[in-house]
Structure formats: structure tokens, C-alpha cells
Design a protein around this motif. Structure first.
Motif, PDB file in Angstrom:
ATOM      1  N   ASP A  96       0.824  -1.199   0.000  1.00  0.00           N
ATOM      2  CA  ASP A  96       0.000   0.000   0.000  1.00  0.00           C
ATOM      3  C   ASP A  96       0.862   1.255   0.000  1.00  0.00           C
ATOM      4  N   MET A  97       0.312   2.313  -0.530  1.00  0.00           N
ATOM      5  CA  MET A  97       1.111   3.529  -0.662  1.00  0.00           C
ATOM      6  C   MET A  97       1.288   4.279   0.659  1.00  0.00           C
ATOM      7  N   PHE A  98       0.423   3.973   1.636  1.00  0.00           N
ATOM      8  CA  PHE A  98       0.549   4.678   2.905  1.00  0.00           C
ATOM      9  C   PHE A  98       1.873   4.371   3.593  1.00  0.00           C
ATOM     10  N   ARG A  99       2.176   3.063   3.647  1.00  0.00           N
ATOM     11  CA  ARG A  99       3.395   2.684   4.349  1.00  0.00           C
ATOM     12  C   ARG A  99       4.623   3.299   3.686  1.00  0.00           C
ATOM     13  N   CYS A 100       4.572   3.442   2.384  1.00  0.00           N
ATOM     14  CA  CYS A 100       5.721   3.963   1.654  1.00  0.00           C
ATOM     15  C   CYS A 100       6.098   5.369   2.097  1.00  0.00           C
ATOM     16  N   VAL A 101       5.149   6.120   2.589  1.00  0.00           N
ATOM     17  CA  VAL A 101       5.457   7.466   3.065  1.00  0.00           C
ATOM     18  C   VAL A 101       6.265   7.396   4.350  1.00  0.00           C
ATOM     19  N   PHE A 102       6.068   6.324   5.110  1.00  0.00           N
ATOM     20  CA  PHE A 102       6.783   6.183   6.376  1.00  0.00           C
ATOM     21  C   PHE A 102       8.146   5.518   6.199  1.00  0.00           C
ATOM     22  N   ASP A 126       2.234   0.935  13.356  1.00  0.00           N
ATOM     23  CA  ASP A 126       2.182   1.142  11.908  1.00  0.00           C
ATOM     24  C   ASP A 126       0.749   1.454  11.471  1.00  0.00           C
ATOM     25  N   LYS A 177      -0.754   4.986   9.807  1.00  0.00           N
ATOM     26  CA  LYS A 177      -1.455   4.995   8.530  1.00  0.00           C
ATOM     27  C   LYS A 177      -2.865   5.567   8.683  1.00  0.00           C
ATOM     28  N   LEU A 197      -2.703   9.288   9.159  1.00  0.00           N
ATOM     29  CA  LEU A 197      -2.404   9.904   7.863  1.00  0.00           C
ATOM     30  C   LEU A 197      -3.653   9.966   6.983  1.00  0.00           C
ATOM     31  N   GLN A 214       4.337  15.156   1.008  1.00  0.00           N
ATOM     32  CA  GLN A 214       5.140  14.124   0.335  1.00  0.00           C
ATOM     33  C   GLN A 214       4.263  13.211  -0.507  1.00  0.00           C
ATOM     34  N   LYS A 216       4.398  12.720  -4.513  1.00  0.00           N
ATOM     35  CA  LYS A 216       4.513  11.381  -5.082  1.00  0.00           C
ATOM     36  C   LYS A 216       3.433  11.163  -6.146  1.00  0.00           C
TER      37      LYS A 216
END
Lengths: 146, 146
Positions: A102-108, B8, B12, B15, B134, B138
Motif C-alpha cells: 500500500d502507498m501509505f506505508r511507503c510514506v513512512f 504502523d 497509517k 495519515l 510528500q 509522489k
DNA sequence: TACTATCTCTATCATATTAGTAGAGTATAC
DNA sequence: GTATACTCTACTAATATGATAGAGATAGTA
């Protein structure tokens, strides 16, 4: 990353052996007493450290443990990674992680990477020789006080 | 410090709510689906986050969750410390620790303190507004690729 | 008012990790 | 050949983690 008791004990034990580098073997009993570690628990830790190539052992009378390398060759990071596992704060940074779904984790992720680099930068730049020097400096400071 | 799944998931979720700041409430169901979090587990996390003052809730139809503060007012560090506990790598750095009994550990303490400062320096300097920016950057990069 | 979508709360559970403990076995110096 | 020291495997108690289950409370609306 979390330093467990096992990791803490391992570090203290390696430091003790580093202080006695070049001397005759140090027994588990002495190591356990000096660092206040349960003897049977320390046995296991020392076997681990031996398998990890950090220490050597001599059996029988006048037996005990010895540091396998020069104190300058062992970094704090080597020991805690071997005993407590990776210093990464999350699993997604470790090797053979399948990737973020998922793209959310990628921000972290960049945050965890930054933390990881910061930790590595610290623990991989301190050898046990450095720690011995600090111990000696501390001792001298105490003597000076008296 | 170790980031758990709970931490985690909390990050998320915050966010997601930050992205929808100013809109109508977001349901647990939607939050769970979008971030792929077990719904019943997320319920508990949201109750925690509510007790921590991070989110507000509306019951009944058209109910759901809202961010309690502006995204710029919530730092990553606030959330992970609240959910996963202190960021310190060892217990001896935490508050009301009785002190070191042995001199060995004291040599390592400055290392843990250094790590602790490094981590805090990272997680206490990123707000959810930063993360939204960010995310948007992206997204734009992806659109540009197409 | 009744219905339904939504949050609220407490309890329970399976698994893994942590921090040990126990005990029998092996090697070596004297 | 015996005392001293390391070696190895198994077991255990307590806690944390990552959920799942189910009954209850609240609010909008037909």
C-alpha cells in the motif's frame, strides 16, 4: 531496535573479555559475578558468542573464555546485531521483504530508513577498544577525585 | 524502539484522517479497507487514539472518525510514542529508572542516549502535514510518468 | 417509533519472545 | 581419577503481540 537483557549481557561480557585481552582465560563464573548476570543464562550467551566468532573457549582446569579478536576489531553493532537481531525499527526494511502493498506505508518508509542509518552510524563506529579507553578515562577521573 | 503493527496501523490511520481533514467523518470500515487493517483491531486502535486526543468520533449514521487537531500539529513521534511506548532502545534511559548498579553498563549508556537523541530528532521533526505534502508530490510524480 | 449504521467496551485467544532454570554430558590439568 | 570448567538440549513462567468475538450505546431517518 530494542536492546534486550541478552544483548546487554553480551555487550558487558565482551567488554569484560576485552579488558582482559591477552591474559589467561576468564571463567563464566567470574564474568557472571562481575557483571551480575545469571550464570546459566550467561553460559548460553557465551555459546552463542562463540558460534558468532566473538569468543574462544578453553575447557578443563584453567579453562575459560577469551576474546577471539582484538578489541579494536569488534564493533558494538556486530555484537548487538548478532544477539538481538537487525537494528531496523520495522520489518519492511529487513532483507527479503516482499515490498509495500500500500502507498501509505511507503510514506513512512523513508523515516524508518533514516532512523536505521542513524543507529548504524552510531553502533558501527564504536569498537571495544574505544570503550576500554573510555573506561580507563573514567577510572582516572575517579582516582583524581580522591 | 520497535515499530509494531499496531503503531504502523495507527500512523497509517492518522495519515488517512489527515488527508481527509476538514471533510465529513471517515468510518472505521473505510479506514480499515484502505490501509488493509483488520477492522476489529482498528476499532481498538481508534479508541486508543481517541483517548490520546488524536482523533474525535461521531456516532450513529454519518458517523465516523475525524482528526482532533490540524495535521501540522501532530508529529510522527507523538503517535508512535503513544501507541508503541518510549522510543528509548533500553529501559535504563526511561524515566524513573533507579540507576546503574554496575560500571559496565555505564559505558554503554552514552551510546543508547545518542541513539535515543537521533531517533527523537527524526520522529519529532515530521508532522502529518509534511507527510501529506510528500504524498501529493509522489502522486504528481506518478501522473507525470503517465 | 423502529430500524440500521455506526462507534464503544470488555473479554478471550493463539503465538512468539524474553529471561531465565535444570540437568546430564564432555574435556583437560594436575 | 577427580575436580574444574565448558557444552548441549530441554523445559518453563511471564509478558507482549496481533488479533477475534460479541454484546451494548448512540444518532440519524423513514
Amino acid at each position: 531496535m530494542r536492546i534486550t537483557y541478552k544483548g546487554d549481557y553480551a555487550l558487558k561480557t565482551i567488554l569484560d573479555l576485552a579488558v582482559h585481552y591477552g591474559d589467561s582465560p576468564v571463567t563464566i563464573h567470574d564474568l557472571a559475578r562481575r557483571a551480575d548476570i545469571p550464570t546459566k543464562f550467561l553460559e548460553q550467551i557465551l555459546l552463542d558468542l562463540k558460534r558468532g566468532g566473538f569468543v574462544e573457549s578453553r575447557r578443563g582446569k584453567v579453562g575459560g573464555y577469551l576474546l577471539a579478536k582484538h578489541p579494536a576489531e569488534i564493533k558494538v553493532g556486530n555484537v548487538i546485531r548478532f544477539i538481538d537481531g537487525p537494528t531496523e525499527p520495522v520489518a519492511c526494511l529487513e532483507k527479503d521483504y516482499s515490498g509495500c502493498q500500500d502507498m501509505f506505508r511507503c510514506v513512512f518508509k523513508p523515516i524508518w530508513q533514516k532512523i536505521n542509518r542513524a543507529i548504524s552510524n552510531i553502533v558501527d563506529n564504536i569498537t571495544f577498544e574505544d570503550l576500554i579507553k573510555q573506561l580507563q578515562a573514567k577510572k582516572e577521573a575517579i582516582i583524581y577525585q580522591i
